[in-house]
Design a protein around this motif. Structure first.
Motif, PDB file in Angstrom:
ATOM      1  N   ASN A 297       5.829  -2.268 -30.465  1.00  0.00           N
ATOM      2  CA  ASN A 297       5.966  -2.378 -29.017  1.00  0.00           C
ATOM      3  C   ASN A 297       4.655  -2.701 -28.316  1.00  0.00           C
ATOM      4  N   LYS A 298       3.539  -2.599 -29.020  1.00  0.00           N
ATOM      5  CA  LYS A 298       2.236  -2.829 -28.406  1.00  0.00           C
ATOM      6  C   LYS A 298       1.617  -4.180 -28.763  1.00  0.00           C
ATOM      7  N   VAL A 299       2.282  -4.934 -29.624  1.00  0.00           N
ATOM      8  CA  VAL A 299       1.691  -6.173 -30.129  1.00  0.00           C
ATOM      9  C   VAL A 299       1.429  -7.178 -29.015  1.00  0.00           C
ATOM     10  N   PHE A 300       2.311  -7.231 -28.006  1.00  0.00           N
ATOM     11  CA  PHE A 300       2.203  -8.254 -26.973  1.00  0.00           C
ATOM     12  C   PHE A 300       1.752  -7.694 -25.622  1.00  0.00           C
ATOM     13  N   LEU A 301       1.218  -6.507 -25.633  1.00  0.00           N
ATOM     14  CA  LEU A 301       0.644  -5.941 -24.421  1.00  0.00           C
ATOM     15  C   LEU A 301      -0.769  -6.466 -24.206  1.00  0.00           C
ATOM     16  N   ARG A 302      -1.243  -6.356 -22.974  1.00  0.00           N
ATOM     17  CA  ARG A 302      -2.621  -6.764 -22.676  1.00  0.00           C
ATOM     18  C   ARG A 302      -3.617  -5.997 -23.529  1.00  0.00           C
ATOM     19  N   THR A 303      -3.299  -4.758 -23.853  1.00  0.00           N
ATOM     20  CA  THR A 303      -4.207  -3.897 -24.602  1.00  0.00           C
ATOM     21  C   THR A 303      -4.106  -4.094 -26.114  1.00  0.00           C
ATOM     22  N   SER A 304      -3.317  -5.050 -26.559  1.00  0.00           N
ATOM     23  CA  SER A 304      -3.097  -5.242 -27.990  1.00  0.00           C
ATOM     24  C   SER A 304      -4.404  -5.459 -28.744  1.00  0.00           C
ATOM     25  N   THR A 305      -4.611  -4.673 -29.779  1.00  0.00           N
ATOM     26  CA  THR A 305      -5.793  -4.852 -30.634  1.00  0.00           C
ATOM     27  C   THR A 305      -5.614  -6.017 -31.593  1.00  0.00           C
ATOM     28  N   GLU A 306      -4.399  -6.545 -31.649  1.00  0.00           N
ATOM     29  CA  GLU A 306      -4.073  -7.633 -32.570  1.00  0.00           C
ATOM     30  C   GLU A 306      -4.402  -9.004 -31.992  1.00  0.00           C
ATOM     31  N   ALA A 307      -4.577  -9.064 -30.682  1.00  0.00           N
ATOM     32  CA  ALA A 307      -4.812 -10.348 -30.015  1.00  0.00           C
ATOM     33  C   ALA A 307      -6.171 -10.923 -30.407  1.00  0.00           C
TER      34      ALA A 307
ATOM     35  N   PRO B  47       5.054  -5.131 -13.912  1.00  0.00           N
ATOM     36  CA  PRO B  47       5.372  -3.729 -14.207  1.00  0.00           C
ATOM     37  C   PRO B  47       4.643  -2.773 -13.272  1.00  0.00           C
ATOM     38  N   ALA B  48       5.336  -1.713 -12.883  1.00  0.00           N
ATOM     39  CA  ALA B  48       4.710  -0.690 -12.047  1.00  0.00           C
ATOM     40  C   ALA B  48       3.655   0.078 -12.828  1.00  0.00           C
ATOM     41  N   ASP B  49       3.863   0.200 -14.125  1.00  0.00           N
ATOM     42  CA  ASP B  49       2.928   0.888 -15.009  1.00  0.00           C
ATOM     43  C   ASP B  49       1.958  -0.144 -15.586  1.00  0.00           C
ATOM     44  N   ALA B  50       0.702  -0.058 -15.207  1.00  0.00           N
ATOM     45  CA  ALA B  50      -0.291  -1.049 -15.634  1.00  0.00           C
ATOM     46  C   ALA B  50      -0.450  -1.096 -17.148  1.00  0.00           C
ATOM     47  N   SER B  51      -0.116  -0.014 -17.832  1.00  0.00           N
ATOM     48  CA  SER B  51      -0.259   0.006 -19.292  1.00  0.00           C
ATOM     49  C   SER B  51       0.755  -0.908 -19.970  1.00  0.00           C
ATOM     50  N   LEU B  52       1.755  -1.381 -19.218  1.00  0.00           N
ATOM     51  CA  LEU B  52       2.780  -2.261 -19.779  1.00  0.00           C
ATOM     52  C   LEU B  52       2.514  -3.737 -19.456  1.00  0.00           C
ATOM     53  N   ALA B  53       1.370  -4.037 -18.844  1.00  0.00           N
ATOM     54  CA  ALA B  53       1.028  -5.417 -18.510  1.00  0.00           C
ATOM     55  C   ALA B  53       0.959  -6.268 -19.774  1.00  0.00           C
ATOM     56  N   GLU B  54       1.413  -7.505 -19.662  1.00  0.00           N
ATOM     57  CA  GLU B  54       1.443  -8.420 -20.800  1.00  0.00           C
ATOM     58  C   GLU B  54       0.636  -9.678 -20.511  1.00  0.00           C
ATOM     59  N   ASP B  55      -0.103 -10.138 -21.505  1.00  0.00           N
ATOM     60  CA  ASP B  55      -0.779 -11.425 -21.475  1.00  0.00           C
ATOM     61  C   ASP B  55      -0.139 -12.336 -22.514  1.00  0.00           C
ATOM     62  N   ALA B  56      -0.309 -13.630 -22.349  1.00  0.00           N
ATOM     63  CA  ALA B  56       0.251 -14.581 -23.309  1.00  0.00           C
ATOM     64  C   ALA B  56      -0.675 -14.680 -24.514  1.00  0.00           C
ATOM     65  N   ILE B  57      -0.220 -14.209 -25.647  1.00  0.00           N
ATOM     66  CA  ILE B  57      -1.038 -14.207 -26.855  1.00  0.00           C
ATOM     67  C   ILE B  57      -0.807 -15.505 -27.627  1.00  0.00           C
TER      68      ILE B  57
END
Length: 463
Positions: free
Chosen positions: A252-262, A338-348
């Motif tokens: 669930n975290k792979v495509f989040l802004r905070t993804s360590t995989e990006a 998203p209202a929750d900033a931790s759920l923000a997504e960037d285009a990887i």
């Protein structure tokens, strides 16, 4: 002609960004008449701020959420492959069934939008050659970024069209009548550009939202794989896997802004006022909570997952329509900010998961099956699947890596290239689409581009 129509793109882009209006799509720039001289270009490269704005504009014109290359490989690429289709919009039927018509502008979008970005990159590279208003370090960095993006564009359009004009200049007398260049020469230039960018970026600390050294190594690994240079694909993938990016354990975290995989991503933070912290791709693909998907997945994609594969659970959504179940890609989940900033997504664009599969495929081709199985099992473990046995044959592993790439990278723009580059288009797409014909493995050049450049030769099957 294409390059005459977009000559002013770089100038307009830089000045627009300075005026904080770069959220407008690059499409609006191509209608501007070309300047009577290169005076505007000279002005752009005479000031450090406009030089920086022009380089930033290169990213924005291509990849900002809402612009063509932000979604095209996923969306159009997914349609011409066997990943998504338009449920109700018949306008996309020729993509779904690969019955392309050169008179329809859709197929020319890859070509025209690709060359727009290439022209901008060429303008930056050429404009910086004798530039004295920015430091040598910045000049090298900006040039490296432009060469990387030029290489990325050429890799894509050559994958869709085959032989394409290799244009490294902005001189109208050359670009307007450039013939198609053999794909092998284009890819050699792609490798050269990325290698040069990698060398420069190795000395510069760059964020994952900009072209960086790890991104250059990752793209090189992909290109070497495409070019069947197994040793160098293994070498570069190994370098990337030893780098700063780390595989996310939570799907669930792979495509989040905070993804360590990006490895390389395009930020959606304050980049487009209508698409903050979310991607235009999710807005297109993910339906509302009560709506049906406009662009569902092919049933064959959904059925291709092994039982118990958590990627199917986490990355595929579904809606019930009567007796049918319609599935859709749910890797990117945010239709709205998203209202929750931790759920923000960037285009990887580049991520670590692909590198395991690159190294595995190259090792399979070299007969290093034990090493290949080990890499594949890293991703299978994350998906909560059992390890592959080390007793599989090379022939079995070649088909297995195709399956593993589909499960891990679906609707990220890879499938078309994976099937066409391995010569499997007739077997795979032909089985899925009764209208498939072998020549559809290359897109047609649009009639408009053919008429504007008399030296272009159409791909077989479209005359």
């Amino acid at each position: 002609m294409l390059f005459q129509n977009i000559k002013n793109t770089i100038c307009k882009g830089a000045l627009s960004l300075v005026c904080l209006t770069f959220t407008v799509s690059c499409e609006s720039f191509i209608e501007i008449d070309p300047p009577a001289s290169d005076l505007t270009v000279d002005v752009v490269f005479a000031d450090p701020k406009t030089v920086e704005a022009t380089v930033t504009g290169l990213y924005s014109s291509a990849f900002i959420s809402g612009n063509f290359w932000h979604y095209a490989p996923h969306f159009y690429g997914g349609m011409i492959a066997d990943e998504i289709y338009a449920r109700t919009a018949t306008v996309f039927d020729d993509l779904r069934y690969n019955t392309y018509n050169p008179n329809i502008a859709t197929y020319g979008l890859f070509w025209s939008n690709g060359y727009k970005i290439i022209y901008q990159a060429n303008s930056i590279i050429n404009g910086l050659e004798k530039n004295t208003v920015v430091s040598e370090a910045l000049k090298q960095r900006y040039t490296a970024e432009a060469k990387f993006i030029r290489a990325y564009m050429y890799m894509l359009i050559a994958g869709y069209y085959g032989d394409v004009p290799l244009i490294l200049t902005t001189t109208m007398s050359e670009t307007s009548v450039a013939p198609r260049t053999p794909k092998a020469e284009v890819m050699a230039q792609v490798i050269k550009d990325i290698q040069e960018a990698e060398t420069v970026l190795a000395t510069v600390a760059m964020p994952t939202t900009k072209v960086n050294k790890l991104a250059a190594s990752a793209l090189l690994a992909r290109v070497y794989l495409y070019e069947r240079n197994w040793d160098l694909a293994i070498l570069k993938a190994t370098e990337v896997l030893a780098g700063s990016a780390k595989l996310e354990s939570d799907l669930n975290k792979v495509f989040l802004r905070t993804s360590t995989e990006a490895i390389w991503k395009i930020s959606s933070q304050n980049s487009n006022p209508s698409l903050i912290d979310r991607t235009s791709y999710a807005q297109m693909i993910v339906p509302s909570e009560t709506g049906l998907p406009t662009y569902p997945n092919y049933t064959s994609l959904y059925r291709s997952f092994e039982k118990g594969d958590k990627r199917k659970e986490k990355w595929i959504g579904y809606r019930i329509s009567g007796t049918d179940t319609l599935t859709f890609s749910n890797k990117y989940k945010q239709r709205a900010t998203p209202a929750d900033a931790s759920l923000a997504e960037d285009a990887i664009i580049l991520r670590l998961g692909e590198q395991y599969l690159i190294r595995a495929e190259a090792n399979i081709q070299k007969g290093n099956l034990k090493e290949a199985v080990a890499d594949i099992n890293v991703l299978r473990k994350r998906a909560e699947l059992p390890n592959l046995p080390e007793t599989m044959t090379q022939a079995q592993m070649i088909l297995q890596i195709e399956k593993e790439r589909r499960a891990e990278l679906f609707v990220e723009g890879h499938r078309w290239f994976d099937i066409t580059r391995t010569g499997r288009a007739d077997a795979v797409f032909g089985a899925e689409k009764p209208t498939w014909k072998s020549h559809a493995a290359l897109l047609p050049i649009s009639r408009a581009d053919m008429e504007s450049n008399p030296k272009l030769i159409q791909n077989p099957g479209y005359n």
